[in-house]
Every structure is written in C-alpha cells, then in structure tokens.
Design a protein around this motif. Structure first.
Motif, short mmCIF file in Angstrom:
data_model
loop_
_atom_site.label_atom_id
_atom_site.label_comp_id
_atom_site.label_asym_id
_atom_site.label_seq_id
_atom_site.Cartn_x
_atom_site.Cartn_y
_atom_site.Cartn_z
N CYS A 1 11.02 3.58 -2.82
CA CYS A 1 11.64 4.49 -3.79
C CYS A 1 12.57 3.76 -4.75
O CYS A 1 13.06 4.34 -5.71
CB CYS A 1 12.36 5.63 -3.08
N GLY A 2 12.82 2.47 -4.48
CA GLY A 2 13.67 1.74 -5.40
C GLY A 2 13.82 0.29 -4.99
O GLY A 2 13.40 -0.11 -3.90
N VAL A 3 14.39 -0.50 -5.90
CA VAL A 3 14.66 -1.90 -5.58
C VAL A 3 16.12 -2.21 -5.88
O VAL A 3 16.69 -1.68 -6.84
CB VAL A 3 13.75 -2.89 -6.36
N THR B 1 7.59 5.52 -12.75
CA THR B 1 8.37 4.35 -13.13
C THR B 1 8.13 3.24 -12.12
O THR B 1 8.19 3.47 -10.91
CB THR B 1 9.87 4.70 -13.18
N VAL B 2 7.82 2.05 -12.63
CA VAL B 2 7.51 0.92 -11.75
C VAL B 2 8.27 -0.32 -12.21
O VAL B 2 8.86 -0.33 -13.30
CB VAL B 2 5.99 0.60 -11.74
N ALA B 3 8.26 -1.34 -11.37
CA ALA B 3 8.85 -2.62 -11.74
C ALA B 3 7.86 -3.74 -11.47
O ALA B 3 7.03 -3.63 -10.58
CB ALA B 3 10.13 -2.86 -10.93
N VAL B 4 7.96 -4.80 -12.29
CA VAL B 4 7.18 -6.01 -12.05
C VAL B 4 8.20 -7.11 -11.76
O VAL B 4 9.18 -7.25 -12.50
CB VAL B 4 6.35 -6.40 -13.30
N ALA B 5 7.99 -7.87 -10.70
CA ALA B 5 8.86 -9.01 -10.41
C ALA B 5 8.14 -10.28 -10.81
O ALA B 5 7.02 -10.51 -10.35
CB ALA B 5 9.23 -9.04 -8.94
N GLY C 1 0.82 -1.22 0.00
CA GLY C 1 0.00 0.00 0.00
C GLY C 1 0.85 1.27 0.00
O GLY C 1 0.34 2.37 -0.06
N LYS C 2 2.16 1.08 0.06
CA LYS C 2 3.08 2.22 0.02
C LYS C 2 4.11 1.98 -1.08
O LYS C 2 5.28 2.33 -0.94
CB LYS C 2 3.75 2.38 1.38
N GLY C 3 3.65 1.37 -2.13
CA GLY C 3 4.52 1.13 -3.28
C GLY C 3 4.61 -0.33 -3.67
O GLY C 3 4.84 -0.65 -4.82
N LEU D 1 17.44 0.07 -9.00
CA LEU D 1 16.52 0.70 -9.93
C LEU D 1 15.61 1.62 -9.12
O LEU D 1 15.03 1.20 -8.12
CB LEU D 1 15.65 -0.35 -10.63
N ALA D 2 15.50 2.87 -9.57
CA ALA D 2 14.62 3.81 -8.88
C ALA D 2 13.19 3.59 -9.39
O ALA D 2 12.91 3.80 -10.57
CB ALA D 2 15.07 5.25 -9.15
N VAL D 3 12.30 3.11 -8.52
CA VAL D 3 10.90 2.89 -8.91
C VAL D 3 9.97 3.36 -7.79
O VAL D 3 10.32 3.31 -6.61
CB VAL D 3 10.59 1.40 -9.21
#
Lengths: 303, 102
Positions: A210-212, A142-146, A124-126, A225-227
């Motif tokens: 803010c990133g992974v 910008t987002v990421a999918v794992a 709920g916070k990203g 990665l900034a997401v």
C-alpha cells in the motif's frame, strides 16, 4: 558421457550448444527454470542483427529448437555443484550426477532485488520486476518505479500511459538513462521524480503493498508514498556462488574471464551475462556462447 | 485432457466445485513468461490425473483476475474444495507446480 555440459539455457548457453554440436561435440544443457533466460520477459527485440523485430518468447523458442534439432540435449535440472577432476568434470544437479570433459557456466543474471524484509512476500501483491508484464494490472492507480537506468525510465514511461500517477524513485540526482528518454519522462504530467532517495521499507495492508517508505540520502529524512504497485528496476545480479570452487568471482559475483571466456581453470569456461564484461546484450551473450563453445572444443581436442 | 479454459461464467463449476485439486493459470498472450509456462501446464494436464488444470486469459477476464488480486502474471492459484490454498508467481518447474497442489 556428454563432451560439454552447459549450465544455463539462456541465449549464451543455447548458442554454445549450437556451436558445440556443429563442431561434433555432444552438448548437455541444464536449466533450472525456463529456457531463454531473461530475454523471455522482453516483448520486442529490435537490436539483434538481421532480425527487425521479434518477441523474446519467439526468439527463445527458435533458439531452443535450433539447438535441440542439432542434437543438443536440454534437461530441466538445477546444477548444484561442479567439481574439477582434471581431464573430467563432475556436475551434480538436484536430480543426478553427470560426467563430462568441459563445462561452460552460462548462468546469466537475475533482477536485482531491493533486499527489503517483506519484498519477496509481496511479489505478485504489488511488487513487480516487469512493468510490461504487470503494468496493466495497475491501470488508473498510483505506482512507483525504483531505479535510474534505461529500464527504469522505460518502465516509468510505459506505466505513465496507464497509471494515475507514477513516482520514479532514484538514489542519485541524475539519471544514467539516455537523455532523450529522460526528457520524454520529464514531459509527462503524471510522473513525479523522487531524487536522492532510497526505498527503505515496504508498507502493506491486508497482505498487499500500500506504500513505500523513502529515505533521503542527504538528510536522512524519511517520508512515505502511497502506491499500489512498486516496479523494481535496479539492474541485474548474478548468482554464481555454487561455482566459487571452479571460478574466480569479482566483487559483484560475476565470473572473472576475458573475451576468450576462459576462467583460468582448464576445461571450465563461462559465457554471457554471468561473465565480467562491459556490455550485457543479447548479441554479446550469443557471441560469448560461440567463443566459449569453440574454446571448449579445442580444449577437448588437446586432451 | 487439455487445460480447461475458465471464465467468470464457469469459474464456480469448473474450479470451485471441482472434485480434485485445481491449478488455475492466469495468463495473457502478450506475456512471454506466460507462454513459456503454458506448454508445461498443458503437459501436466495431459499426464497427471490427480490435478485439474484450468487457464484464465486475463485480457478477457479482467474482473476475475481482479477478484483474486492478480497483479503479476503468470500467476498460479491452487484451489481445493472451493478454497484458495496456495499460489505462486512467475515461471516455475513442472515439479514445483505439482508441489503447489500437494
């Protein structure tokens, strides 16, 4: 006393309730969260026979109404344990204790988590497990999918319509998803494939993602990665540990049973995604519900 | 009493200045889990006098949702005396909802 207690009010559990009631047996269904199970998250079901298109919510509601109108009782209680006393079984919930003749475990499966330290706190916070539910909140970001399966690819395609950029992080160099979908994804200019990498840490700023951090599986090299969002689509996992005393679990935690839905313990049956099987679909969940309920009915007849 | 529909125009009056704890349900019509939660919220609203239930449609109130950092729905936010004191994401039981406002 109910004849059959069903643990879980998803498609398998509610179908079992329908078959039990129609066979003249009283079904009591326990649900810890919300009836319908995982299907509630699906915006459109297009592969259930005779129904061209229906939302998961409508499907779940119709199924619930069908089961309850036939006399099945659904109680919102979490089942903590099942005890086998031979011809009777005791089911303990967070509210009370119940006796019955047969039990059907239809506990389903939940979204698998990455298992990272701050993952739960960032939901709920990203961090999200449902791109179609939460994607719109990341419009222009910008987002990421794992993940690398069909859900991950579908999520990435969906998100690429709204988001500035979509990284898809997969631990292998090939996707398990359908070729056509993967080709579509590769055609999207704002999608970047991040292959042979695992998500190893979640970076936060002010309590929000803010990133992974990703780690290369081959070289061990770490990068960031900034997401603003991470959509986790690495499959499902069951949670059957409370029932280890009445069922055998495989290495993945699924209840070992064949298509007859029998666990090996007389009077204990299992149905749906929580069972060891090849195909976990709405249709196979419903199919299991029927098989388990009818097996439970003939078990009760034999008592 | 039915749940109060809240917008950015009446958020302060209905939520921040309410005289009892308020649970605000951020939802959307296309969100299945939200639709599972809505009847539970309505039921609490009808039966529990100790809390006030409000709902925010995020499609209509994107700015309000963004101001409160909503990025998953359904999201429940609990306010007491104008302060955000608790929150939860996803469908939870009636009892868990009431516990949020304890």
């Amino acid at each position: 006393m109910a004849d059959i207690i069903i643990v879980g009010a998803g498609p398998a559990g509610l179908t079992a309730a329908i078959y039990a009631q129609r066979a003249g047996r009283k079904a009591l269904v326990f649900e810890a969260a919300v009836y319908g199970g995982q299907i509630v998250n699906t915006p459109e079901i297009e592969n259930y026979p005779a129904i061209k298109k229906i939302s998961g919510f409508e499907f779940a509601t119709a199924l619930y109404e069908q089961a309850t109108s036939l006399g099945a009782e659904v109680k919102m209680e979490r089942v903590i344990s099942v005890t086998d006393n031979g011809s009777s079984k005791t089911v303990k919930t967070d509210n009370s204790e119940y006796e019955c003749k047969a039990v059907i475990l239809a506990t389903g499966a939940k979204n698998r988590t990455l298992g990272l330290e701050n993952e739960k706190a960032l939901i709920g916070k990203g961090v999200s497990y449902c791109a179609t539910c939460d994607g719109m909140f990341f419009r222009g970001k910008t987002v990421a999918v794992a993940g690398g399966g069909n859900t991950a690819i579908e999520d990435a395609l969906f998100l690429s319509n709204y988001c500035e950029k979509v990284y898809i992080i997969h631990r292998r160099d090939r996707f398990r998803a359908h070729e056509a979908e993967v080709a579509k994804l590769k055609g999207r200019e704002n999608v970047e494939l991040v292959l042979n990498k695992n998500v190893t840490a979640l970076k936060e700023d002010g309590g929000r993602l803010c990133g992974v951090e990703v780690t290369d599986k081959l070289t061990g090299e770490k990068s960031e990665l900034a997401v603003a969002g991470l959509f986790v689509a690495i499959g499902q996992a069951p949670d059957n540990t409370p029932f280890e005393n009445v069922a055998t679990l495989d290495n993945g935690g699924y209840i070992v049973a064949g298509e007859d839905c029998k666990t090996g313990i007389a009077g204990i049956f299992t149905a749906g995604d929580c069972r060891t099987k090849q195909v976990r679909q709405l249709t196979t969940a419903a199919s299991d519900g029927a098989a388990a309920a009818l097996a439970a009915c003939s078990y009760i007849d034999s008592l | 009493m039915a749940a109060t529909v809240v917008t950015s125009a009446n958020f302060e009056a209905e939520v921040l200045k309410a005289d009892k704890p308020v649970i605000v349900d951020f939802w959307a019509s296309w969100c299945g889990p939200c639709k599972m939660l809505s009847p539970v919220m309505e039921e609490i609203s009808e039966t529990e006098d100790s809390v006030k239930i409000c709902s925010v449609n995020v499609d209509d109130e994107m700015e309000l949702a963004s101001n409160y950092g909503i990025s998953s729905i359904p999201s429940l936010l609990v306010f007491k005396g104008g302060q955000l004191v608790n929150q939860s994401v996803g469908v939870i039981t009636r009892q868990a909802i009431l516990d949020l406002a304890r």
